[in-house]
Design a protein around this motif. Structure first.
Motif, PDB file in Angstrom:
ATOM      1  N   GLU A   1     -42.171  30.911  26.771  1.00 50.10           N
ATOM      2  CA  GLU A   1     -43.378  31.148  25.979  1.00 50.10           C
ATOM      3  C   GLU A   1     -44.289  32.196  26.612  1.00 50.10           C
ATOM      4  O   GLU A   1     -44.965  32.937  25.910  1.00 50.10           O
ATOM      5  CB  GLU A   1     -44.158  29.834  25.847  1.00 50.10           C
ATOM      6  CG  GLU A   1     -43.588  28.881  24.814  1.00 50.10           C
ATOM      7  CD  GLU A   1     -43.703  29.422  23.415  1.00 50.10           C
ATOM      8  OE1 GLU A   1     -44.742  29.990  23.080  1.00 50.10           O
ATOM      9  OE2 GLU A   1     -42.740  29.274  22.642  1.00 50.10           O
TER      10      GLU A   1
ATOM     11  N   SER B   1     -37.202  14.203  26.155  1.00 46.45           N
ATOM     12  CA  SER B   1     -36.646  15.537  26.351  1.00 46.45           C
ATOM     13  C   SER B   1     -35.188  15.383  26.723  1.00 46.45           C
ATOM     14  O   SER B   1     -34.862  14.881  27.783  1.00 46.45           O
ATOM     15  CB  SER B   1     -37.413  16.251  27.455  1.00 46.45           C
ATOM     16  OG  SER B   1     -36.732  17.395  27.840  1.00 46.45           O
TER      17      SER B   1
ATOM     18  N   ASP C   1     -34.630  23.366  21.578  1.00 44.33           N
ATOM     19  CA  ASP C   1     -35.298  24.386  22.386  1.00 44.33           C
ATOM     20  C   ASP C   1     -34.192  25.132  23.102  1.00 44.33           C
ATOM     21  O   ASP C   1     -33.551  24.600  24.000  1.00 44.33           O
ATOM     22  CB  ASP C   1     -36.258  23.698  23.366  1.00 44.33           C
ATOM     23  CG  ASP C   1     -36.893  24.693  24.317  1.00 44.33           C
ATOM     24  OD1 ASP C   1     -36.847  25.891  24.017  1.00 44.33           O
ATOM     25  OD2 ASP C   1     -37.434  24.264  25.340  1.00 44.33           O
TER      26      ASP C   1
END
Lengths: 191, 397, 183
Positions: free
Chosen positions: A143, B18, B47
């Motif tokens: 990010e 996660s 992700d």
């Protein structure tokens, strides 16, 4: 159930959208240049017109024209949409230009959900903003990464989070390496 | 880093988990952020990018032929197919201008089919074996690996590498067959068919395995097309589309590829396009690949005793063409084991590509995960990941 | 550390523990890229590292050995560090393949690849190759077993990394073999 040649596909689209231009690449691959204002409507037509029936978006990608020897020279980012009809078995390439100064295009993710991931990738690597995208965040890079690497004027980072990018002179030292300048690496450290 | 906390209790009810990037069932370094309510997943967001190695950027930095080894690393489970996809695309670029046209020798075309289909077999063996392993059956995976070793042996004798081959080149293949290769491949196929029957007895009709896959995460044909699924994942949803048959490249047009599609193979509880269909379609493709290799071996023209061509008759000379390729762009699609591997190549007429774009099957397969993983059980996530046969560098490149 | 070595009497118990550790190197099932397939095939039926007491573990807390198999990117690197910190001492790291050693084919042009995992974690054995053959991996593991045998309580261990097929060790020979020969 019949494949249409490019000229007829283009004619059908240009009948509704006269601003769409027929173009040809240097090696005679035909494509349509779509103005950003018409992009959503053209894509909608491509998917919903039963004669066109482009139900699948094969690929969505882009490239930077900055170093391309095009006439006239341009610094825009090209975004290319490769459409395919499984029913009629024909192809079409659409392209839209996103100028560097205002790098925004409408998102087609509401028309083809496959575009959600593709557009995120184009945003990540080329920095094109897609307005109306459900979640336009970086997909491949972290990010906090700076810059868009596939742009031709991208400068490689010297370090990421304090870890230098270059290999030489670095070694592990009880934590992420932060080597003092000019220090010699220990024996075997840089094997 | 708050989203990276392993378990984050929210009001005692919802839990954020996660999964990955280090997890044995995510086939590499994929990460899923899962919101779950007890055992029921309310949302799972993939992700990716933990293996983004900038291969597309490297394509702009190296010369045309130097990029071939990097295609190996895009998809190492089927590196031959990955080589082939890039080389076919560059040949298409060269052929778009008559001045630089390149004619691939017929022997090389046959060799390409043989190695590509052999690698499809070994890739699908990893796929179905790893899926079974994720569901708790370790033995089929070992059977798959044993057969994969046999394929690796053939490739190692052929080109000196076990995994990243760099065998298919622009304009042909790097080496001709070694002496006795045809018999070795043929005898491998015979042996393999028998082993494959044993593999099926072991797992395919296993009731536990079937029940865990049947009806899980069915993808309808319309959904599969809209979300851009390709290859076996698309065919499992009942879409009859295979690039080898419908847009043939090389000599695939002569081979008459038969295309298996999903039909709800799991029986009463199965649905078209569920995890079991995706699994069975891969098994049927293995059988088809065996037939294609035999066919290509039959079509293989004899090796010239003393080749008049200094390059040995399995490689066209493309040195001059690659120094000055035509300016322009091409988009070529090929069928890799994980579906369409399509290259967009833009050339500015220089020694290096201007832009290389590789569109891969796993990338769009991950795109559909968030859509599929709603309201399912936590344990089914593993089934779904396994059934889509993702390979992480193909997602991240 | 030298002083501690001199002042502590090592006993048979210490040697016994080292012997036990040497023969039960549980490795973390951690594979990022191409080398991961070779790691799997090394654990597969032909090379079968189970016979060396090496059993894959899915969690770092149960493993002694981390085989870094594949490219580590900047995004992944902090996770590798976390995994390494979660392993219990004594822990060992094998860097498998050129990417983990130095960035390999990606070191020059890639903006996102970490050029060598040793920037984040200490490495005991380097195995070159792209990817290394299973034999090379086993070779590295045999060299590592020699170090595990020399490990003593209080963390006394070899610090210099070992390179498979480095200039001091011709391919196929490792310190363990020489030791066997001189015995």
């Amino acid at each position: 159930m019949s494949a249409l040649p490019f000229s007829e596909l283009a004619a059908r689209i240009r009948a509704r959208f006269p601003a769409v231009a027929e173009r040809m690449s240097e090696n005679r691959q035909p494509w349509l240049l779509v103005p950003a204002a018409d992009l959503l409507a053209v894509c909608q037509l491509c998917r919903d017109d039963p004669e066109l029936d482009f139900a699948s978006l094969c690929d969505l990608t882009g490239w930077d024209l900055l170093r391309y020897p095009a006439q006239p020279p341009s610094d825009a980012i090209v975004v290319a949409y490769y459409l395919h009809s499984l029913r009629h078995r024909h192809h079409l390439t659409l392209k839209a230009l996103a100028p560097r100064a205002c790098c925004t295009l409408p998102s087609v993710s509401a028309i083809w959900p496959a575009a959600i991931a593709f557009e995120r990738e184009v945003y990540d690597l080329l920095g094109v903003q897609f307005s109306g995208h459900p979640r336009l965040t970086r997909i491949l890079l972290p990010e906090d990464w700076e810059g868009h690497p596939l742009r031709k004027d991208y400068a490689y980072p010297a370090a990421y989070h304090g870890v230098p990018h270059a290999r030489a002179g670095q070694w592990f030292e009880d934590g992420p390496a932060r080597a003092p300048a000019g220090a010699a690496p220990p024996a075997g450290g840089a094997a | 880093m708050s989203s990276d906390l392993l378990i984050e209790n929210q009001h005692g009810e919802r839990m954020r988990l996660s999964m990955g990037p280090q997890h044995p069932a995510t086939h590499g370094v994929l990460r899923l952020l899962i919101d779950s309510d007890g055992e029921v997943v309310s949302r799972a967001v993939p992700d990716q990018g933990y293996l983004h190695r900038a291969i597309e950027k490297i394509g702009e930095c190296v010369e045309w032929a130097q990029f071939v080894p990097y295609t190996d690393r895009i998809d190492y489970v089927c590196a031959m197919n990955a080589n082939l996809a890039y080389c076919v695309a560059v040949e298409a670029l060269l052929n778009s201008d008559p001045a630089t046209a390149v004619r691939v020798p017929r022997r090389a075309e046959c060799l390409r089919v043989i190695v590509a289909e052999l690698n499809r077999i070994s890739s699908h063996l990893i796929a179905v074996g790893a899926m079974a392993m994720d569901l708790g059956a370790y033995t089929p995976f070992l059977h798959g690996l044993a057969q994969r070793e046999a394929v690796n042996d053939i490739f190692e004798k052929l080109c000196g590498q076990r995994l990243t081959y760099n065998y298919v080149t622009i304009g042909g293949v790097a080496f001709d067959l070694y002496p006795g290769a045809e018999q070795e491949i043929a005898s491998f196929l015979d042996r393999f068919e028998e082993e494959f029957r044993r593999f099926n007895q072991l797992i395919t009709n296993n009731r536990i395995f079937r029940e865990r896959c049947a009806g899980v995460a069915p993808v309808s044909a319309e959904e599969a097309i809209a979300w851009g699924l390709v290859g076996p994942n698309l065919r499992a949803s009942g879409v009859d589309w295979d690039i080898r048959r419908d847009e043939p490249y090389g000599i695939y047009g002569e081979l008459g590829v038969r295309v298996p599609v999903g039909r709800g193979y799991a029986g009463a509880r199965g649905r078209v396009g569920d995890c079991y269909d995706r699994y069975v379609v891969r098994l049927l493709e293995i059988e088809e690949s065996v037939r294609l290799i035999r066919e290509a071996l039959r079509l293989l023209p004899p090796k010239a005793d003393k080749p008049s061509d200094p390059l040995g008759g399995h490689q066209a000379d493309v040195g001059k063409q690659l120094r000055k390729p035509p300016r322009g762009e091409v988009r070529v699609r090929t069928e890799a084991p994980r579906g369409e591997m399509g290259y967009v190549i833009v050339s500015d007429g220089g020694k290096q590509p201007y832009r290389v774009r590789c569109r891969t099957g796993s990338f769009s397969a991950v795109g559909i995960f968030e859509h599929l993983m709603r309201g399912i059980f936590l344990a089914d996530i593993v089934t779904i990941i396994g059934s889509f046969d993702i390979v992480v560098p193909e997602i991240d490149r | 550390m030298k002083a501690a070595e001199d002042s502590i009497v090592t006993t048979a118990v210490d040697e016994f523990l080292a012997w036990g550790k040497e023969h039960s190197l549980f490795y973390l099932l951690f594979a990022t890229a191409c080398c991961g397939i070779e790691l799997m095939q090394t654990g597969g039926p032909r090379y079968d590292v189970d016979r060396l007491g090496m059993i894959p573990r899915a969690t770092p807390r149960q493993s002694d050995l981390m085989i870094v198999a594949g490219t580590i990117t900047h995004k992944m690197a902090s996770r590798v560090r976390t995994l390494w910190e979660q392993m219990t001492e004594p822990r060992w790291v094998v860097s498998m393949g050129s990417c983990a050693n130095s960035g390999g084919p990606f070191s020059k042009w890639s903006y996102s690849v970490l050029n060598g995992v040793d920037k984040y974690i200490p490495v005991d054995v380097y195995i070159p190759g792209c990817p290394p053959r299973p034999e090379a991996l086993i070779d590295g593991v045999m060299a590592l077993r020699e170090r595990v045998r020399r490990y003593r309580t209080l963390g006394i261990r070899d610090r210099d990394p070992y390179v498979v097929a480095g200039h001091e060790a011709p391919f196929g020979s490792h310190p363990g073999k020489e030791r066997e020969a001189t015995r």
